[in-house]
Design a protein around this motif. Structure first.
Motif, PDB file in Angstrom:
ATOM      1  N   ALA A 292      -2.208   5.394  -0.444  1.00 42.51           N
ATOM      2  CA  ALA A 292      -2.884   5.343   0.531  1.00 42.51           C
ATOM      3  C   ALA A 292      -4.499   4.765   0.213  1.00 42.51           C
ATOM      4  CB  ALA A 292      -3.067   6.255   1.753  1.00 42.51           C
ATOM      5  N   GLU A 293      -4.631   5.391  -1.168  1.00 45.00           N
ATOM      6  CA  GLU A 293      -6.169   4.991  -1.530  1.00 45.00           C
ATOM      7  C   GLU A 293      -6.445   3.550  -1.646  1.00 45.00           C
ATOM      8  OE1 GLU A 293      -3.865   6.257  -4.973  1.00 45.00           O
ATOM      9  OE2 GLU A 293      -3.967   6.816  -2.979  1.00 45.00           O
TER      10      GLU A 293
ATOM     11  N   ASN B 274      -6.980  -0.129  -0.780  1.00 47.17           N
ATOM     12  CA  ASN B 274      -7.421  -0.802   0.372  1.00 47.17           C
ATOM     13  C   ASN B 274      -7.465  -2.388  -0.106  1.00 47.17           C
ATOM     14  OD1 ASN B 274      -8.370   1.356   2.599  1.00 47.17           O
ATOM     15  ND2 ASN B 274      -9.300   1.699   0.407  1.00 47.17           N
TER      16      ASN B 274
ATOM     17  N   SER C  99     -11.160   4.069  -3.730  1.00 49.48           N
ATOM     18  CA  SER C  99     -12.368   5.189  -3.791  1.00 49.48           C
ATOM     19  C   SER C  99     -11.955   5.725  -5.114  1.00 49.48           C
ATOM     20  CB  SER C  99     -11.848   6.185  -2.897  1.00 49.48           C
ATOM     21  OG  SER C  99     -12.743   7.179  -3.011  1.00 49.48           O
TER      22      SER C  99
ATOM     23  N   MET D 123      -6.882   0.978   6.231  1.00 48.09           N
ATOM     24  CA  MET D 123      -7.874   1.299   5.487  1.00 48.09           C
ATOM     25  C   MET D 123      -8.469   2.637   5.761  1.00 48.09           C
ATOM     26  SD  MET D 123     -11.220  -1.056   6.788  1.00 48.09           S
ATOM     27  CE  MET D 123     -11.757  -0.884   8.581  1.00 48.09           C
ATOM     28  N   ASP D 124      -9.120   3.273   4.713  1.00 53.05           N
ATOM     29  CA  ASP D 124      -9.557   4.617   5.032  1.00 53.05           C
ATOM     30  C   ASP D 124     -11.204   4.478   4.784  1.00 53.05           C
ATOM     31  OD1 ASP D 124      -9.905   4.127   2.390  1.00 53.05           O
ATOM     32  OD2 ASP D 124      -8.965   6.068   1.590  1.00 53.05           O
TER      33      ASP D 124
ATOM     34  N   LYS E 187     -10.873   9.285  -5.171  1.00 52.30           N
ATOM     35  CA  LYS E 187      -9.316   9.266  -4.862  1.00 52.30           C
ATOM     36  C   LYS E 187      -8.548   8.963  -6.007  1.00 52.30           C
ATOM     37  CE  LYS E 187      -9.542   8.987   0.082  1.00 52.30           C
ATOM     38  NZ  LYS E 187      -9.014   8.309   1.309  1.00 52.30           N
TER      39      LYS E 187
ATOM     40  N   GLN F 244       0.859  -1.314  -0.051  1.00 52.72           N
ATOM     41  CA  GLN F 244       0.082  -0.089  -0.094  1.00 52.72           C
ATOM     42  C   GLN F 244       0.599   1.301   0.084  1.00 52.72           C
ATOM     43  OE1 GLN F 244      -2.057   1.431   3.694  1.00 52.72           O
ATOM     44  NE2 GLN F 244      -3.832   1.062   2.347  1.00 52.72           N
TER      45      GLN F 244
ATOM     46  N   THR G 231     -14.919   4.288   6.690  1.00 47.11           N
ATOM     47  CA  THR G 231     -15.506   4.378   8.203  1.00 47.11           C
ATOM     48  C   THR G 231     -15.907   3.102   8.318  1.00 47.11           C
ATOM     49  OG1 THR G 231     -17.590   5.056   7.156  1.00 47.11           O
ATOM     50  CG2 THR G 231     -16.070   6.754   7.519  1.00 47.11           C
TER      51      THR G 231
END
Length: 573
Positions: free
Chosen positions: A114-115, A117, A192, A134-135, A195, A109, A137
């Motif tokens: 970082a986008e 996952n 995402s 992971m980003d 992103k 990653q 929620t």
């Protein structure tokens, strides 16, 4: 005023008409150039943005292809994942293997972004977890987990997700997903959509331009597209660029607006009109100063630009102005001084370029690199995975330091760390054939030295001292000394090998050049020349053979704080 044919004199009216005619021609040409410039800028901007989008998409395609291969290899061959399938989720071995895979995918990653996952789903154990930070929620994570489990159970829907990268909606937001299966184990990559497209949105697409991702149904899957006003639609010109991804159900859409460029034409028109107005006004003012000031200055300026074919200044004619006559004489002296300075600077630049060329040639050592690759190959045959990782990281740090160091001075701490990396690489090759010791003090923490100076002497020790027959010790000691009231950085490099040959040692002590006809001694001679150039002949290097055997090199370098040296380019304080 009447014209005089004999002297070819003209009235002010004649000059004004000529000036107006020229201004009109310039205005027409400016309009044509403005229109052509706008068209060219539009085409070049569109092509630039199209090329940028293609480069970005190529990078994403490479990432997608690499992820498919990496996740497939993990599912089919990774021992940790196989152990997780064999053990229960509460077993210590299961937890350890899960941590190992988490660390591995966390490193992946970091290299991708970082986008990206990563998740794992073990169907038999009903185990679902992320394999990297992971980003998402927690509500999004729960919703995503539920969808993945449903997709795995529904074979009809499942086919479209693991065969290619496609879109998925989670709580109103779109993501890019790919599921790689292996029996009842699944690795999932999730990105995402917003992103993923964010780098293209940083491009300047115009006030009403935008970048978005378009799904298979033709609808945008990213943030809402800005609405264009009717007025802007009438007066703006734009282009649309569509670029597809390979092995994916979505594509990139760029809408480029060029409304800003049309304003260039209006600005150019105003500039031309202003220039014409000022030119007309200046015509009347210039006539007043023409005979008194402008003509003598014009003649003097003409004389300043005329040189003989040999490059020497000519003798100027008498202008009958005392100030200009003095300036004539000063100009002759100035031209001669500038010629001498130019020759001296040219010679120094040639010397510097020649030295830099030799320095860059020494930075590239194909034999060392090939030896490292051979060592890694041998390790791979013996399944020395941890050693291969350390060796690869050391080689990466070694060449990164070499290729990224284009300054003339670096911190001594960085140079010593580079030497440690070099020793670690050689230790993988020679095993226990040598030991090394590096000693420095806190007083040398802010000292700066030229890059790769120490490595030249360390490599010389490795080449001529280290052998399989006898264990060799190599030491590098750094200290501060005051000699004749001057603060010096002393660097001592010694080994317990055979030492310098008598003929080579004698030439080094006397400062005589060594024989470089067979490609030997190039590094030492180039290093000595660099030290002499960078320290203005204030650096000293002493060569000797130790009493107990072995070569010894001692460098005495003037202390280099910020701004001490004329050639310094970095802040080493």
């Amino acid at each position: 005023m009447e014209t005089k044919e004999a002297g070819r004199n003209f009235s002010i009216k004649h000059y004004v008409k000529r000036l107006l005619f020229i201004s009109f021609i310039i205005l027409i040409l400016d309009l044509i150039i403005s229109l052509v410039s706008i068209s060219l800028v539009q085409q070049q901007s569109a092509q630039y943005l199209r090329n940028t989008a293609e480069l970005y998409i190529d990078r994403i395609n490479n990432n997608f292809s690499y992820l498919n291969h990496f996740m497939g290899w993990t599912l089919a061959n990774d021992e940790d994942l196989e152990l997780m399938n064999d053990e229960t989720t509460s077993d210590a071995a299961f937890i350890k293997s899960n941590r190992n895979l988490f660390r591995r995918y966390a490193e992946l990653q970091k290299s991708l972004g970082a986008e990206y996952n990563f998740f794992v789903y073990l169907k038999e154990k009903q185990f679902f977890s992320n394999f990297a930070p992971m980003d998402l929620t927690y509500p999004d994570y729960q919703a995503f987990k539920k969808q993945v489990i449903e997709l795995v159970e529904d074979k009809m829907l499942y086919e479209q997700y693991y065969s290619e990268w496609t879109t998925i909606e989670i709580n109103g937001s779109y993501y890019i997903i790919n599921i790689v299966p292996f029996y009842d184990s699944y690795l999932i990559s999730l990105i995402s959509a917003d992103k993923l497209i964010s780098p293209l949105r940083e491009l300047d697409l115009g006030g009403e331009g935008y970048a978005t991702l378009i799904g298979s149904d033709g609808e945008s899957i990213t943030d809402p597209i800005p609405e264009q006003s009717k007025l802007l639609k009438l007066f703006q010109f734009g282009k649309t660029v569509n670029q597809p991804f390979s092995n994916a159900t979505f594509h990139v859409k760029l809408v480029i607006q060029f409304g800003t460029f049309e304003k260039i034409m209006i600005a150019q028109l105003l500039v031309v009109l202003l220039a014409v107005t000022i030119a007309c006004y200046l015509c009347f003012i210039m006539l007043y100063f023409l005979k008194k000031v402008l003509i003598p200055i014009k003649n003097f300026s003409k004389n300043l630009t005329v040189l003989t074919s040999t490059g020497e200044p000519i003798d100027f004619e008498n202008s009958r102005i005392i100030e200009l006559e003095k300036a004539n004489k000063q100009f002759i002296d100035l031209v001669k001084q500038l010629k001498d300075i130019k020759i001296e600077m040219y010679e120094r630049e040639l010397e510097k370029q020649s030295m830099q060329l030799r320095y860059m040639k020494l930075q590239i050592k194909p034999h060392f690199f090939l030896n490292c690759l051979t060592t890694i190959y041998s390790m791979s045959q013996m399944h020395m995975h941890e050693e291969i990782q350390r060796m690869t990281m050391s080689i990466s740090n070694y060449f990164r330091y070499i290729f990224q160091n284009d300054q003339e001075f670096v911190r001594l701490e960085d140079e010593l760390e580079h030497i440690r990396v070099y020793f670690d690489i050689q230790r993988q090759r020679y095993q226990n054939a040598f030991t090394y010791l590096i000693v420095s003090t806190e007083l040398t923490a802010n000292v700066c030295i030229p890059p790769l100076i120490l490595q030249t002497f360390i490599e010389n020790a490795m080449k001529y001292a280290v052998s399989r027959d006898k264990k060799v010790e190599i030491s590098l000691e750094v200290s501060q000394q005051f000699i004749e009231g001057e603060e010096l950085t002393m660097i001592r490099i010694a080994d317990t090998g055979p030492g310098f040959p008598p003929d080579v040692l004698e030439k080094l002590r006397k400062g005589l050049p060594l024989d470089q006809s067979e490609g030997q001694h190039i590094g030492i001679m180039n290093t000595l020349q660099r030290l002499a150039y960078l320290y203005d002949n204030r650096a000293k290097v002493h060569f000797s053979n130790s009493t107990g055997g072995g070569a010894c090199v001692v460098l005495y370098l003037p202390a280099t704080e910020k701004g001490d040296l004329e050639h310094e380019r970095i802040d080493c304080g």
